[in-house]
Scaffold this motif. Structure first.
Motif, short mmCIF file in Angstrom:
data_model
loop_
_atom_site.label_atom_id
_atom_site.label_comp_id
_atom_site.label_asym_id
_atom_site.label_seq_id
_atom_site.Cartn_x
_atom_site.Cartn_y
_atom_site.Cartn_z
N GLU A 453 -19.82 29.36 35.59
CA GLU A 453 -21.16 28.98 35.20
C GLU A 453 -22.28 29.23 36.10
O GLU A 453 -23.36 29.43 36.18
N THR A 454 -21.79 28.91 37.50
CA THR A 454 -22.49 29.06 38.70
C THR A 454 -22.91 30.60 38.71
O THR A 454 -24.10 31.11 39.21
N ASP A 456 -23.31 32.48 36.19
CA ASP A 456 -24.19 33.14 35.18
C ASP A 456 -25.58 32.49 35.56
O ASP A 456 -26.66 32.97 35.41
N LEU A 457 -25.48 31.57 36.43
CA LEU A 457 -26.83 30.76 36.99
C LEU A 457 -27.53 31.50 37.89
O LEU A 457 -28.76 31.93 37.80
N LEU A 458 -26.90 32.15 38.77
CA LEU A 458 -27.11 33.11 39.94
C LEU A 458 -27.91 34.35 39.29
O LEU A 458 -28.72 34.69 39.74
N ARG A 459 -27.33 34.85 38.27
CA ARG A 459 -27.63 35.96 37.64
C ARG A 459 -28.95 35.85 37.01
O ARG A 459 -29.98 36.72 36.99
N LYS A 460 -28.85 34.51 36.32
CA LYS A 460 -30.21 34.33 35.49
C LYS A 460 -31.43 34.07 36.37
O LYS A 460 -32.57 34.16 36.11
N GLU A 461 -31.11 33.46 37.68
CA GLU A 461 -32.18 33.36 38.49
C GLU A 461 -32.69 34.43 39.39
O GLU A 461 -33.46 34.32 40.32
N GLY A 462 -31.84 35.52 39.07
CA GLY A 462 -32.19 36.77 39.95
C GLY A 462 -31.44 36.92 41.17
O GLY A 462 -32.01 37.74 41.95
N LEU A 463 -30.71 36.25 41.50
CA LEU A 463 -30.27 36.34 42.97
C LEU A 463 -28.97 37.34 43.11
O LEU A 463 -28.78 37.75 44.00
N ILE A 464 -28.27 37.69 41.77
CA ILE A 464 -27.31 38.49 41.77
C ILE A 464 -27.30 39.31 40.73
O ILE A 464 -27.80 38.99 39.73
N GLU A 465 -26.98 40.58 40.77
CA GLU A 465 -26.78 41.54 39.84
C GLU A 465 -25.50 42.24 39.63
O GLU A 465 -25.09 42.85 38.66
N ASN A 466 -24.76 42.13 40.69
CA ASN A 466 -23.24 42.75 40.76
C ASN A 466 -22.54 41.64 41.81
O ASN A 466 -23.21 41.03 42.56
N PRO A 480 -31.59 25.38 45.92
CA PRO A 480 -32.54 24.96 44.67
C PRO A 480 -31.67 24.95 43.32
O PRO A 480 -32.41 24.44 42.40
N LEU A 481 -30.61 25.59 43.27
CA LEU A 481 -29.91 25.61 41.86
C LEU A 481 -29.48 24.26 41.25
O LEU A 481 -29.42 23.47 42.07
N GLU A 482 -29.56 24.42 39.87
CA GLU A 482 -29.16 23.06 39.10
C GLU A 482 -27.82 22.65 39.63
O GLU A 482 -26.96 23.52 39.76
N ARG A 483 -27.98 21.16 39.78
CA ARG A 483 -26.47 20.84 39.95
C ARG A 483 -25.93 21.31 41.38
O ARG A 483 -24.82 21.12 41.68
N MET A 484 -26.79 21.64 42.25
CA MET A 484 -26.21 22.27 43.64
C MET A 484 -26.74 21.41 44.66
O MET A 484 -28.02 21.17 44.96
N ALA A 485 -26.02 20.71 45.63
CA ALA A 485 -26.43 19.73 46.77
C ALA A 485 -25.73 20.93 48.01
O ALA A 485 -25.16 22.09 47.79
N GLU A 486 -26.44 20.34 49.12
CA GLU A 486 -26.12 21.09 50.32
C GLU A 486 -24.89 21.56 50.78
O GLU A 486 -24.39 22.51 51.06
N LYS A 487 -23.96 20.50 50.37
CA LYS A 487 -22.58 20.71 50.84
C LYS A 487 -21.82 21.74 49.93
O LYS A 487 -21.14 22.38 50.39
N SER A 488 -22.19 21.48 48.49
CA SER A 488 -21.34 22.43 47.66
C SER A 488 -22.01 23.78 47.78
O SER A 488 -21.38 24.77 47.59
N ALA A 489 -23.31 23.86 48.23
CA ALA A 489 -23.96 25.14 48.73
C ALA A 489 -23.14 25.89 49.54
O ALA A 489 -22.91 27.07 49.68
N GLN A 490 -22.80 25.00 50.66
CA GLN A 490 -22.27 25.60 51.84
C GLN A 490 -20.78 25.89 51.90
O GLN A 490 -20.34 26.86 52.09
N ASN A 491 -20.21 25.28 50.80
CA ASN A 491 -18.67 25.13 50.58
C ASN A 491 -18.75 26.84 49.59
O ASN A 491 -17.87 27.59 49.83
N MET A 492 -19.86 27.22 49.04
CA MET A 492 -19.66 28.40 48.07
C MET A 492 -19.75 29.61 49.22
O MET A 492 -19.04 30.41 49.22
N ILE A 493 -20.82 29.50 50.03
CA ILE A 493 -21.08 30.63 51.07
C ILE A 493 -19.79 30.61 51.96
O ILE A 493 -19.52 31.91 52.16
#
Length: 666
Positions: A453-454, A456-466, A480-493
C-alpha cells in the motif's frame, strides 16, 4: 513442612495435569469451579512471591500481554508447502517417483488428516516452550508466542523423556462447536458472524490482546517433530512419543504398508470427514522411515517424501455479471470473472480467475452465463463450466480485450504463449507498482517498514517511478504521507538502507526478469557471479547453463538490451547494492567438481546431508536425487539401500565414502 516454592510448583504440576486431561485426553478429572479455586490460589502465591515467576506457569494461559507489533522471525528449519494430488492415479505416480529415488520396492507410509487451520511452529528447549511462530512465507513468520500460550492443549513444560531441542509443527484450529458458539454470541450481541473457522483461527493469532485470544476455544493438532537428534527411526514413532509427553497428536493417524492401504484410508475419511469435530480438506501421506525421508529430500517448494490428497472440491453455481482484466507486474493480462456473490467452502466468492483467452474460448464463457464455480485446492475460486440450459437468448461470444485496461496500449501475444501482454513496461501503472512490490517482497529485498500500500502511495505522490527511486527517498519526503509518523518513516528509510546488504542471488530475483524465479536466480548468480557477466552473455552461453532453456535465455537478453533496464542497474550499482557474488562466498567456491553429477545416499557423521550437497554445489558439481547413467559418483554413508547399491554396481558408478569426498574437495 512444604515450602512456598514447593507449594507453587505442586499447584503448577497439578493444574498442568488437569489441563492435559481435559484438553488433550478429553477426560475431565476436576470441576471448573475446583480448577478456578486452585488457579486463583496459584495466582495469589505468585503475586506475593515474584521471585518464583515462570513464564510457562498455568496462570500465564489466561492472557493479558499486549503485542502491538508482531516480530518477524526466520525459521530455523524452513516450513515447506506440500504438493497436491486430486486422484489415486496422482498418488500412484508419486509412489513411482519416490521408489525410483529410493530404489525400494516396499515403502511404509503414514496417513494423516489434513487440518484446515493456521500452521504453527512451536520451539522447545530442555523441556520448556520457547516460542511460537506462524508459517508466514515458509522462510520466516510472525512471533505469536503470547497468544499461543493461551491455548490449553499446547504443553508449556515437558518433564518426561523426549528430545532436548526440537520444533513441533501443527495446525491451530477452531473446532466447529466452539466456532458455532462464538457466532451465536455475536448474533445475540448484534454483531456480524465470523465467516469460517479457518480464517477466524488465523485471525485470532494476530489479536493484540492475548486475554481476548484466551476467550476463544482454539485448539492445536500436531503433525511433525523436527529435530537433529536421531532418537526415532520413523515419523510414526516420533509422533507416538510426542503424544505420550503431552502433545495433542490426533489418533486418526494410521500406518499403511502399501499404496492400497493408503487408498482405504482415503476412502474411509472421504465418507466420514463430515462427522469430525473440526474442518479437514484432505489427507497427508508421508514416507514413514525418517532415513528414507532424508534420502528423498526436497524440491524447491515441497518435500518429496510427502503429498497431500485433496478431497473433491465443493461446487456451486452463480451468475457471471462481467468479465474484467487485470494487469500483472510483468504486463501479463488476467481475465477475471465478476460473479454474483455466492457461499463456497465457508467464504463468500465474488471473483474468479478465467486464466487466459484460450480458457474462455474452450469453455465458451460469456457475460450473464450461469457458471459452475469450485475452489482449486479449496483455496482459489475457478470456473469449471457453464450451464448452457440457462444461457440468455441474446447472448454473444466473448471478445477478448485488445488493449490494456490501464494504459490503453495494444496488447501483444507471442506464439506459444497462453497470455496476452501489455508491452508498455515503463508507462503502465500496475506494472510499475507491481515490479516495485515484487522488489521489496520477503523473498527478494525483504525491505522492512515498506508494504504494498505504501508503494502505491509513494508512486501516486510522484516520489517513485521505479525500484531504484527507493534509494533516493528521505525521511522528510515520507513523513507527510497518509498514516505515516516520524518513527515509521525512519524505519522505512532504515529498511531500504539495510537492503543494500541482501546477497546477489536475491537482488537478481528482485529485478523481476520474466521467467527468472527464485531457483533460477540462484543458478544464474552461481554461474555468472555478477550482473555484468549475466547481461553481456549471449544466447548460447545462457542456454549452456544447467536448466536454463530458450525461453529464460531470451527473456534475459530482452531485459539486458533494454535501455531503461541498463539505466536502472547502473543506478542500483551506484547505491551500493550487491550485484555480484561476495568475495566471502567466492572464496568458498571452486570448479573442482565441474561437470560431475553426485548422488548422496545414507547416514553421515562429519557433515550432514545438506552440508554435503552444498559442498558439492560450491565446488561446481551437481546433486541428483536418483541414480542414472549420467551419475559420476555416489557418496555413500551408513545404511545405503541395497537396491541403490545394486543399481550403482550394475551401471559401473564409482562409490566413494564421506571421507573420500572430503579429501576430493580439500
Amino acid at each position: 513442612m512444604e515450602t512456598i516454592k514447593q507449594k507453587i510448583q505442586s499447584l503448577r504440576d497439578e493444574l498442568n495435569q488437569h489441563n492435559y486431561n481435559y484438553y488433550v485426553l478429553d477426560n475431565t478429572t476436576i470441576s471448573d469451579f475446583e480448577f478456578d479455586i486452585k488457579l486463583k490460589e496459584l495466582q495469589k502465591l505468585e503475586e506475593e512471591h515474584p521471585e518464583f515467576f515462570d513464564a510457562n506457569s498455568p496462570t500465564q494461559r489466561v492472557g493479558g500481554a499486549i503485542t502491538k507489533n508482531f516480530e518477524t522471525v526466520t525459521h530455523k528449519n524452513r516450513m515447506y508447502s506440500l504438493d497436491n494430488s486430486y486422484s489415486k492415479e496422482d498418488l500412484q505416480d508419486w509412489e513411482k517417483r519416490i521408489q525410483k529415488i529410493l530404489g525400494a520396492t516396499e515403502t511404509e507410509y503414514t496417513c494423516e488428516l489434513k487440518f484446515d487451520g493456521a500452521s504453527i511452529n512451536l520451539t522447545y528447549e530442555n523441556g520448556k516452550f520457547i516460542k511460537a511462530v506462524t508459517r508466514g512465507d515458509g522462510f520466516q513468520g510472525d512471533d505469536v508466542s503470547n497468544n499461543v500460550k493461551t491455548i490449553r492443549s499446547i504443553p508449556l513444560n515437558i518433564k518426561e523423556d523426549f528430545v532436548q531441542e526440537f520444533e513441533m509443527r501443527g495446525e491451530i484450529i477452531l473446532p466447529l462447536d466452539g466456532f458455532n458458539k462464538m457466532n451465536e454470541e455475536r448474533v445475540a450481541n448484534g454483531e456480524e458472524e465470523y465467516r469460517n473457522p479457518r480464517n477466524t483461527a488465523s485471525g485470532s493469532l494476530k489479536l493484540q490482546d492475548s486475554a481476548e485470544v484466551a476467550k476463544r476455544p482454539l485448539d492445536c493438532l500436531l503433525y511433525q517433530v523436527v529435530t537433529s537428534e536421531r532418537k526415532y527411526k520413523t515419523h510414526f514413532e516420533s509422533l507416538e512419543s510426542a503424544r505420550k509427553v503431552g502433545f495433542k497428536v490426533p489418533k486418526t493417524i494410521k500406518l499403511a504398508k502399501s499404496i492400497e492401504e493408503v487408498f482405504e484410508f482415503v476412502n474411509h475419511w472421504d465418507a466420514k470427514r463430515h462427522d469430525l469435530p473440526y474442518e479437514t480438506d484432505g489427507i497427508v501421506i508421508k514416507v514413514n522411515n525418517l532415513h528414507q525421508q532424508e534420502e528423498l529430500g526436497y524440491t524447491s517448494k515441497a518435500p518429496r517424501w510427502a503429498i497431500a490428497y485433496k478431497f473433491a472440491a465443493e461446487q456451486v453455481s452463480t451468475v457471471l455479471n462481467e468479465i474484467t482484466y487485470q494487469v500483472g507486474r510483468t504486463g501479463a493480462i488476467t481475465p477475471v470473472a465478476n460473479l454474483r456473490p455466492v457461499q463456497l467452502a465457508g467464504t463468500t466468492v465474488k471473483r474468479a480467475s478465467l486464466h487466459n483467452a484460450d480458457q474462455i474460448e474452450k469453455l465458451d464463457i460469456r457475460e450473464n452465463d450461469t457458471v459452475y464455480v469450485e475452489k482449486g485446492g479449496e483455496i482459489i475460486p475457478k470456473i469449471i463450466g457453464v450451464d448452457f440450459t440457462k444461457r440468455p437468448l441474446n447472448s454473444t461470444p466473448t471478445l477478448y480485450a485488445t488493449h490494456c485496461p490501464e494504459c490503453n496500449t495494444e496488447l501483444v501475444r507471442t506464439e506459444g504463449d497462453a497470455k496476452h501482454y501489455c508491452p508498455n513496461e515503463f508507462g503502465c501503472a500496475p506494472q510499475i507498482t507491481g515490479r516495485i512490490q515484487h522488489f521489496i517482497s520477503r523473498k527478494a529485498m525483504d525491505i522492512e517498514g515498506l508494504g504494498g500500500e505504501t508503494v502505491d502511495l509513494l508512486r501516486k505522490e510522484g516520489l517513485i517511478e521505479n525500484y531504484a527511486d527507493l534509494y533516493d527517498l528521505t525521511v522528510e519526503q515520507v513523513i507527510p504521507l497518509e498514516r505515516m509518523a516520524e518513527k515509521s518513516a525512519q524505519n522505512m528509510i532504515n529498511g531500504i538502507e539495510k537492503s543494500k546488504e541482501i546477497p546477489f542471488e536475491k537482488v537478481l530475483f528482485a529485478l523481476g526478469i520474466r521467467f527468472v524465479g527464485e531457483t533460477v536466480a540462484k543458478k544464474l548468480a552461481k554461474h555468472f557471479k555478477s550482473i555484468d557477466n549475466l547481461m553481456t552473455a549471449d544466447f548460447e552461453t545462457l542456454i549452456s547453463v544447467d536448466e536454463i532453456g530458450d525461453r529464460i535465455a531470451q527473456s534475459i537478453i530482452d531485459f539486458s538490451n533494454n535501455l531503461g533496464n541498463i539505466q536502472l542497474i547502473n543506478r542500483l550499482k551506484s547505491y551500493g547494492l550487491q550485484l555480484e557474488v561476495s568475495q566471502e562466498n567466492l572464496a568458498n567456491q571452486t570448479n573442482k567438481l565441474e561437470g560431475q553429477i553426485f548422488v548422496v545416499s545414507g547416514v553421515f557423521h562429519q557433515m550432514n546431508r545438506n552440508e554435503l550437497k552444498k559442498a558439492i554445489e560450491d565446488n561446481g558439481g551437481k546433486v541428483s536425487s536418483s541414480i542414472s547413467k549420467k551419475t559420476n559418483f555416489i557418496v555413500a554413508g551408513d545404511n545405503m539401500g541395497p537396491s541403490k547399491l545394486s543399481k550403482a554396481e550394475s551401471l559401473g558408478i564409482q562409490i566413494i565414502s564421506e571421507q573420500d569426498f572430503i579429501d576430493k574437495i580439500s
